[in-house]
Design a protein around this motif. Structure first.
Motif, PDB file in Angstrom:
ATOM      1  N   ALA A  89       0.846  -1.184   0.000  1.00 59.26           N
ATOM      2  CA  ALA A  89       0.000   0.000   0.000  1.00 59.26           C
ATOM      3  C   ALA A  89       0.889   1.243   0.000  1.00 59.26           C
ATOM      4  O   ALA A  89       2.057   1.191   0.373  1.00 59.26           O
ATOM      5  CB  ALA A  89      -0.918   0.001   1.208  1.00 59.26           C
ATOM      6  N   ILE A  90       0.325   2.368  -0.413  1.00 60.72           N
ATOM      7  CA  ILE A  90       1.105   3.600  -0.548  1.00 60.72           C
ATOM      8  C   ILE A  90       1.779   3.999   0.762  1.00 60.72           C
ATOM      9  O   ILE A  90       2.949   4.401   0.776  1.00 60.72           O
ATOM     10  CB  ILE A  90       0.217   4.742  -1.068  1.00 60.72           C
ATOM     11  N   MET A  91       1.078   3.877   1.863  1.00 58.37           N
ATOM     12  CA  MET A  91       1.592   4.351   3.145  1.00 58.37           C
ATOM     13  C   MET A  91       2.388   3.306   3.909  1.00 58.37           C
ATOM     14  O   MET A  91       2.835   3.566   5.027  1.00 58.37           O
ATOM     15  CB  MET A  91       0.442   4.848   4.013  1.00 58.37           C
ATOM     16  N   ASN A  92       2.585   2.143   3.329  1.00 56.83           N
ATOM     17  CA  ASN A  92       3.330   1.081   3.986  1.00 56.83           C
ATOM     18  C   ASN A  92       4.701   0.910   3.357  1.00 56.83           C
ATOM     19  O   ASN A  92       4.903   1.195   2.172  1.00 56.83           O
ATOM     20  CB  ASN A  92       2.575  -0.237   3.911  1.00 56.83           C
ATOM     21  N   THR A  93       5.646   0.414   4.141  1.00 56.47           N
ATOM     22  CA  THR A  93       6.981   0.122   3.640  1.00 56.47           C
ATOM     23  C   THR A  93       7.192  -1.363   3.400  1.00 56.47           C
ATOM     24  O   THR A  93       8.106  -1.747   2.680  1.00 56.47           O
ATOM     25  CB  THR A  93       8.060   0.627   4.605  1.00 56.47           C
ATOM     26  N   ALA A  94       6.366  -2.179   4.006  1.00 55.11           N
ATOM     27  CA  ALA A  94       6.502  -3.616   3.886  1.00 55.11           C
ATOM     28  C   ALA A  94       5.380  -4.182   3.024  1.00 55.11           C
ATOM     29  O   ALA A  94       4.255  -3.677   3.045  1.00 55.11           O
ATOM     30  CB  ALA A  94       6.476  -4.273   5.260  1.00 55.11           C
ATOM     31  N   PRO A  95       5.667  -5.237   2.281  1.00 59.43           N
ATOM     32  CA  PRO A  95       4.616  -5.866   1.485  1.00 59.43           C
ATOM     33  C   PRO A  95       3.626  -6.609   2.368  1.00 59.43           C
ATOM     34  O   PRO A  95       3.924  -6.960   3.517  1.00 59.43           O
ATOM     35  CB  PRO A  95       5.381  -6.825   0.574  1.00 59.43           C
ATOM     36  N   TYR A  96       2.476  -6.867   1.804  1.00 54.23           N
ATOM     37  CA  TYR A  96       1.403  -7.510   2.534  1.00 54.23           C
ATOM     38  C   TYR A  96       0.578  -8.332   1.570  1.00 54.23           C
ATOM     39  O   TYR A  96       0.528  -8.040   0.372  1.00 54.23           O
ATOM     40  CB  TYR A  96       0.535  -6.448   3.217  1.00 54.23           C
ATOM     41  N   ASP A  97      -0.054  -9.366   2.088  1.00 57.57           N
ATOM     42  CA  ASP A  97      -0.942 -10.202   1.290  1.00 57.57           C
ATOM     43  C   ASP A  97      -2.378  -9.724   1.425  1.00 57.57           C
ATOM     44  O   ASP A  97      -2.927  -9.692   2.532  1.00 57.57           O
ATOM     45  CB  ASP A  97      -0.846 -11.661   1.709  1.00 57.57           C
ATOM     46  N   TYR A  98      -2.973  -9.375   0.302  1.00 59.88           N
ATOM     47  CA  TYR A  98      -4.366  -8.951   0.261  1.00 59.88           C
ATOM     48  C   TYR A  98      -5.187 -10.035  -0.419  1.00 59.88           C
ATOM     49  O   TYR A  98      -4.781 -10.575  -1.453  1.00 59.88           O
ATOM     50  CB  TYR A  98      -4.511  -7.628  -0.486  1.00 59.88           C
ATOM     51  N   TRP A  99      -6.336 -10.327   0.153  1.00 62.55           N
ATOM     52  CA  TRP A  99      -7.166 -11.437  -0.308  1.00 62.55           C
ATOM     53  C   TRP A  99      -8.547 -10.981  -0.727  1.00 62.55           C
ATOM     54  O   TRP A  99      -9.143 -10.089  -0.120  1.00 62.55           O
ATOM     55  CB  TRP A  99      -7.315 -12.484   0.794  1.00 62.55           C
ATOM     56  N   GLY A 100      -9.066 -11.616  -1.760  1.00 62.08           N
ATOM     57  CA  GLY A 100     -10.431 -11.403  -2.161  1.00 62.08           C
ATOM     58  C   GLY A 100     -11.387 -12.245  -1.339  1.00 62.08           C
ATOM     59  O   GLY A 100     -10.981 -13.050  -0.491  1.00 62.08           O
ATOM     60  N   GLN A 101     -12.671 -12.069  -1.602  1.00 59.98           N
ATOM     61  CA  GLN A 101     -13.697 -12.751  -0.822  1.00 59.98           C
ATOM     62  C   GLN A 101     -13.958 -14.176  -1.289  1.00 59.98           C
ATOM     63  O   GLN A 101     -14.609 -14.947  -0.579  1.00 59.98           O
ATOM     64  CB  GLN A 101     -14.998 -11.948  -0.876  1.00 59.98           C
ATOM     65  N   GLY A 102     -13.466 -14.531  -2.450  1.00 59.71           N
ATOM     66  CA  GLY A 102     -13.659 -15.858  -2.996  1.00 59.71           C
ATOM     67  C   GLY A 102     -14.807 -15.926  -3.978  1.00 59.71           C
ATOM     68  O   GLY A 102     -15.795 -15.204  -3.855  1.00 59.71           O
ATOM     69  N   THR A 103     -14.660 -16.800  -4.955  1.00 62.24           N
ATOM     70  CA  THR A 103     -15.722 -17.060  -5.915  1.00 62.24           C
ATOM     71  C   THR A 103     -15.853 -18.566  -6.103  1.00 62.24           C
ATOM     72  O   THR A 103     -14.854 -19.282  -6.221  1.00 62.24           O
ATOM     73  CB  THR A 103     -15.458 -16.345  -7.260  1.00 62.24           C
ATOM     74  N   GLN A 104     -17.077 -19.050  -6.100  1.00 61.85           N
ATOM     75  CA  GLN A 104     -17.333 -20.486  -6.150  1.00 61.85           C
ATOM     76  C   GLN A 104     -17.235 -21.009  -7.571  1.00 61.85           C
ATOM     77  O   GLN A 104     -17.856 -20.461  -8.490  1.00 61.85           O
ATOM     78  CB  GLN A 104     -18.720 -20.801  -5.586  1.00 61.85           C
ATOM     79  N   VAL A 105     -16.471 -22.068  -7.741  1.00 61.64           N
ATOM     80  CA  VAL A 105     -16.406 -22.799  -8.995  1.00 61.64           C
ATOM     81  C   VAL A 105     -16.895 -24.215  -8.735  1.00 61.64           C
ATOM     82  O   VAL A 105     -16.341 -24.918  -7.888  1.00 61.64           O
ATOM     83  CB  VAL A 105     -14.984 -22.828  -9.573  1.00 61.64           C
ATOM     84  N   THR A 106     -17.925 -24.619  -9.449  1.00 62.85           N
ATOM     85  CA  THR A 106     -18.486 -25.954  -9.293  1.00 62.85           C
ATOM     86  C   THR A 106     -18.474 -26.652 -10.644  1.00 62.85           C
ATOM     87  O   THR A 106     -19.035 -26.142 -11.616  1.00 62.85           O
ATOM     88  CB  THR A 106     -19.917 -25.898  -8.750  1.00 62.85           C
ATOM     89  N   VAL A 107     -17.832 -27.804 -10.694  1.00 67.51           N
ATOM     90  CA  VAL A 107     -17.739 -28.604 -11.914  1.00 67.51           C
ATOM     91  C   VAL A 107     -18.545 -29.872 -11.679  1.00 67.51           C
ATOM     92  O   VAL A 107     -18.154 -30.731 -10.881  1.00 67.51           O
ATOM     93  CB  VAL A 107     -16.294 -28.933 -12.269  1.00 67.51           C
ATOM     94  N   SER A 108     -19.651 -29.987 -12.357  1.00 66.39           N
ATOM     95  CA  SER A 108     -20.553 -31.102 -12.126  1.00 66.39           C
ATOM     96  C   SER A 108     -21.427 -31.339 -13.347  1.00 66.39           C
ATOM     97  O   SER A 108     -21.787 -30.409 -14.063  1.00 66.39           O
ATOM     98  CB  SER A 108     -21.443 -30.832 -10.908  1.00 66.39           C
ATOM     99  N   SER A 109     -21.761 -32.598 -13.578  1.00 63.79           N
ATOM    100  CA  SER A 109     -22.680 -32.959 -14.641  1.00 63.79           C
ATOM    101  C   SER A 109     -24.087 -33.184 -14.110  1.00 63.79           C
ATOM    102  O   SER A 109     -25.003 -33.458 -14.851  1.00 63.79           O
ATOM    103  CB  SER A 109     -22.189 -34.217 -15.361  1.00 63.79           C
TER     104      SER A 109
END
Length: 121
Positions: free
Chosen positions: A101-121
């Motif tokens: 982030a702009i105001m940070n000096t160290a890197p960080y891990d940012y995560w999304g909320q997730g999206t469901q993937v379903t593979v099914s017949s």
């Protein structure tokens, strides 16, 4: 500071394809690496694919040859093209942005909320 949002998940039949998208936004200094992780029921979250700003990629063995990760650095956006999908690909897929982030000096891990993937017949 930094928001990460995924889209593109859904229901698909075995052998089908999906394309996931993820965009990081907010007070970003630089995003170094972006990637996709997934978590299936009863299993630990695992790496699917990552890509650096320079375009270096790595994939989990289970998706090599079927999935392709790409990014547009200027848009802080990463994509995951998933082909030849299998039922075992069913999971919640999470986008990760590793950067500062702009105001940070160290890197960080940012995560999304997730999206469901379903593979099914």
């Amino acid at each position: 500071q930094v928001q990460v949002v995924e889209s593109g998940g859904g229901l698909v039949q075995p052998g089908g394809s999906l394309r996931l998208s993820c965009a990081a936004s907010g007070s970003i200094f630089s995003i170094y690496t972006m990637g996709w992780y997934r978590q299936a029921p009863g299993k630990q979250r695992e790496l699917v694919a990552t890509i650096t700003r320079g375009g270096s990629t790595n994939y989990a063995d289970s998706v090599k040859g079927r999935f392709t990760i790409s990014r547009e650095n200027a848009k802080n956006t990463v994509y995951l093209q998933m082909n030849s999908l299998k039922p075992e690909d069913t999971a919640v897929y999470y986008c990760n942005a590793h950067g500062r982030a702009i105001m940070n000096t160290a890197p960080y891990d940012y995560w999304g909320q997730g999206t469901q993937v379903t593979v099914s017949s």
